[in-house]
Design a protein around this motif. Structure first.
Motif, short mmCIF file in Angstrom:
data_model
loop_
_atom_site.label_atom_id
_atom_site.label_comp_id
_atom_site.label_asym_id
_atom_site.label_seq_id
_atom_site.Cartn_x
_atom_site.Cartn_y
_atom_site.Cartn_z
N PRO A 161 -3.85 5.42 6.81
CA PRO A 161 -3.65 6.58 5.94
C PRO A 161 -3.46 6.23 4.47
O PRO A 161 -3.24 7.12 3.65
N THR A 162 -3.52 4.94 4.12
CA THR A 162 -3.16 4.54 2.76
C THR A 162 -4.24 4.94 1.76
O THR A 162 -5.44 4.86 2.04
N ALA A 177 0.83 -1.21 0.00
CA ALA A 177 0.00 0.00 0.00
C ALA A 177 0.86 1.26 0.00
O ALA A 177 2.02 1.24 0.43
N ARG A 178 0.27 2.35 -0.46
CA ARG A 178 0.94 3.65 -0.49
C ARG A 178 0.08 4.68 0.21
O ARG A 178 -1.15 4.72 0.04
N SER A 179 0.71 5.53 0.99
CA SER A 179 0.03 6.64 1.65
C SER A 179 0.14 7.90 0.80
O SER A 179 0.97 7.99 -0.12
N ALA A 180 -0.67 8.90 1.14
CA ALA A 180 -0.67 10.14 0.38
C ALA A 180 0.68 10.84 0.42
O ALA A 180 1.07 11.53 -0.54
N ASP A 181 1.45 10.62 1.50
CA ASP A 181 2.76 11.26 1.61
C ASP A 181 3.87 10.46 0.94
O ASP A 181 5.05 10.80 1.05
N GLY A 182 3.51 9.38 0.25
CA GLY A 182 4.49 8.57 -0.46
C GLY A 182 5.04 7.42 0.34
O GLY A 182 5.83 6.62 -0.18
N GLY A 183 4.62 7.26 1.58
CA GLY A 183 5.08 6.14 2.40
C GLY A 183 4.52 4.82 1.88
O GLY A 183 3.42 4.77 1.32
#
Length: 600
Positions: free
Chosen positions: A62-63, A36-42
């Motif tokens: 947060p993903t 998965a990816r979060s909005a901040d790129g994590g």
């Protein structure tokens, strides 16, 4: 046989994917994973051999984009490093894959020579590295996935996550994928059942189409360029939530559901049998068009089809034969043939491959499936929903019963206008059909008191024999299959007349022998042969283990259903489940098996 889920939304993507995987886990439960990816790129990445439940997601997830997979192993052992999603050399790209990549070894050699690091044993890993190379020059993730898929041979349903952009792309070829939109995001899944709690409509991803999921929604690509979005389909009611029951396992509840399922089918279809109404509703040619019937299926569905085929042959004198789908590559197909293709999921790879080999003319295909939106249903000339509702237990129970009853209704309707079938015979078969729900309910009630004692008695038995004659043989076959699937003990079925031609050698002191009694007096001879060798006979005829059905007089013979003693399957299912539970096995997830067999 594996399950795929993917989602893009404002937040909570990994949680939504995990929930979807839990609804798909019956398709494969060797391992599972989510990327998965979060909005901040994590990036969050987890794989496990402990099942979907052990994949943790944050309470405040947060993903915004996630893909997930639950695996039934084909290539490579059941290990965490072989679990999907699989990633590329850079850690930017992740993919999950269902199907078989037939040229994986060739591609692996090329990729390794080019400097790629492949870290798993699975054929699927070549896809993510092909995607990695394609993305270097491609203008988009969709274009890269299209280019990568052109290098593949075999079957695939693929979802790919680009953690740099948060985009997800998906494509399919010979393996099912659907796309859907909901208030909380957009989805791709291998089965609409994964997201029926969130969506009411879905779209099928046709072979070689590519779809892109991002914050703008779903975009469709075909042949490497933008394409129109296909029409939406309504989620069938039968795909909604399974019914709760008194048991902690799905299989027990699904066995209990069978009287209600039978009653629903009879109430829905029986009024349309007469004068060919049901047959005509399916837009099938008149029954006199056909000179033969071929049953096509695998496992439990093949057994159900054989029971249905008996209606055509016994009542209509139409020659009927059953073909194992995986073994019909060299079958000789004659014109004027009705093919009844049975698959609970409608995605059974062996059935679909056999379907592709059918002649283009002279053959009419009726699909009998529990998924009227499936690949098989879309490709057949006619389709009928077997109306079982969702079945989660891997070992089929209520879908078997539903396939038999639904197929019987269609067969009787087709024959109802034929001079082959005398009116009094037709009327008697209708009465037998209307009696079926009560007979199934009685078998469930009576055998509930008997099965525990049989379980204790046979707990140490290394193997079992199942016998039948005529219409009882298919139920003996289904009883043996259920016991093998759930208990991992050997179980063999035979026509009772074959006993003395070899199988009697298996019978020793205390050998359990289940006899499906359809009223044929010749069974008494077979039973005597077993008992003379010390075998323990359980006569299964619905009411109880030692009670044969009353022998019908000549005038009553027409009351015997042409599809055999359907209610006899109930105690066989109950016994297989009870013995498996006694042995400590998971009856919903028998080892090495999965619900939807989408690989050959």
């Amino acid at each position: 046989m594996c399950g795929i889920a993917a989602s893009v939304g404002r937040h909570g993507a990994a949680s939504r994917v995990k929930a979807a995987l839990e609804r798909l886990e019956y398709r494969g439960y060797d391992s599972a994973g989510i990327a998965a990816r979060s909005a901040d790129g994590g990036v969050a990445y987890a794989r496990t051999v402990g099942g979907v439940a052990s994949l943790g997601t944050a309470p405040d997830d947060p993903t915004t984009a996630a893909i997930g997979h639950t695996r039934w192993a084909t290539h490579g052992g059941v290990t965490e490093r072989n679990a999907h999603p699989l990633r590329d050399c850079t850690g930017r790209l992740f993919i999950a894959h269902n199907g078989i990549i037939e040229n994986a070894d060739i591609l692996r050699t090329e990729l390794v020579a080019a400097g790629h690091r492949l870290t798993s044993d699975v054929d699927s890993e070549v896809i993510v590295h092909l995607l990695e190379d394609a993305l270097i020059t491609a203008v988009s993730l969709a274009a890269a996935l299209f280019a990568a898929a052109e290098r593949l041979r075999g079957s695939w349903a693929v979802v790919a996550l680009d953690t740099l952009t948060g985009e997800i792309a998906a494509t399919a070829h010979g393996s099912p994928l659907i796309a859907a939109e909901a208030a909380d995001g957009v989805y791709v899944a291998s089965d609409v059942g994964a997201v029926t709690d969130r969506v009411t409509e879905f779209r099928v991803i046709d072979d070689d189409d590519v779809v892109v999921l991002d914050s703008a929604g779903i975009r469709w690509w075909g042949a490497g360029q933008s394409a129109p979005t296909p029409a939406a389909r309504t989620v069938p009611r039968s795909h909604r939530s399974p019914v709760a029951g008194r048991h902690s396992d799905h299989m027990g509840n699904e066995i209990d559901e069978q009287p209600a399922v039978a009653r629903s089918i009879v109430n829905s279809l029986a009024p349309r049998i007469a004068e060919g109404a049901l047959w005509n509703d399916l837009a099938l040619p008149p029954i006199e068009t056909f000179e033969r019937v071929v049953i096509l299926g695998c496992g439990t569905s093949l057994h159900a089809g054989r029971a249905v085929g008996g209606v055509f042959s016994k009542l209509g004198r139409l020659p009927s034969r059953a073909l194992v789908a995986s073994e019909c590559a060299d079958a000789v197909w004659e014109p004027r043939t009705l093919v009844i293709a049975l698959s609970q999921s409608g995605e059974t790879a062996d059935v679909l491959r056999a379907f592709e080999a059918l002649p283009r003319t002279g053959i009419t295909v009726l699909a009998l499936t529990n998924n009227p939106m499936s690949t098989l249903a879309r490709r057949a000339d006619a389709v009928i929903d077997c109306l079982a509702g969702p079945e989660i237990g891997v070992a089929a129970t209520k879908t078997f019963l539903a396939q038999v009853l639904t197929g019987v209704c269609v067969a009787l309707s087709g024959l109802s206008t034929s001079p082959r079938l005398a009116p009094r015979v037709f009327a008697a078969q209708q009465r037998a059909l209307h009696h079926a729900p009560a007979a199934i309910e009685r078998a469930l009630r009576v055998w509930g008191d008997i099965v525990p004692g049989l379980t204790n008695r046979f707990a140490e038995a290394p193997g079992f024999l199942f016998l039948g004659r005529g219409g009882g043989v298919v139920y003996a076959a289904e009883g043996a299959l259920k016991l093998k699937e759930l208990t991992y003990r050997w179980a063999e079925h035979q026509p009772a007349g074959e006993l003395k031609h070899g199988p009697l050698a298996l019978v020793g002191q205390g050998t359990p022998v289940f006899v499906v009694d359809d009223g044929d007096p010749r069974l008494d001879v077979s039973i005597a042969e077993v008992e003379a060798r010390g075998g323990h006979v359980v006569r299964v005829s619905g009411p109880g283990p030692q009670t044969s059905p009353s022998r019908p007089s000549t005038s009553d013979a027409l009351l015997l259903p042409a599809w055999g003693p359907l209610d006899a399957v109930v105690p066989l299912q109950m016994f297989a489940r009870a013995l498996a539970l006694h042995l400590g096995h998971n009856v919903d997830r028998p080892r090495n098996l999965a619900k939807s067999v989408t690989v050959q």
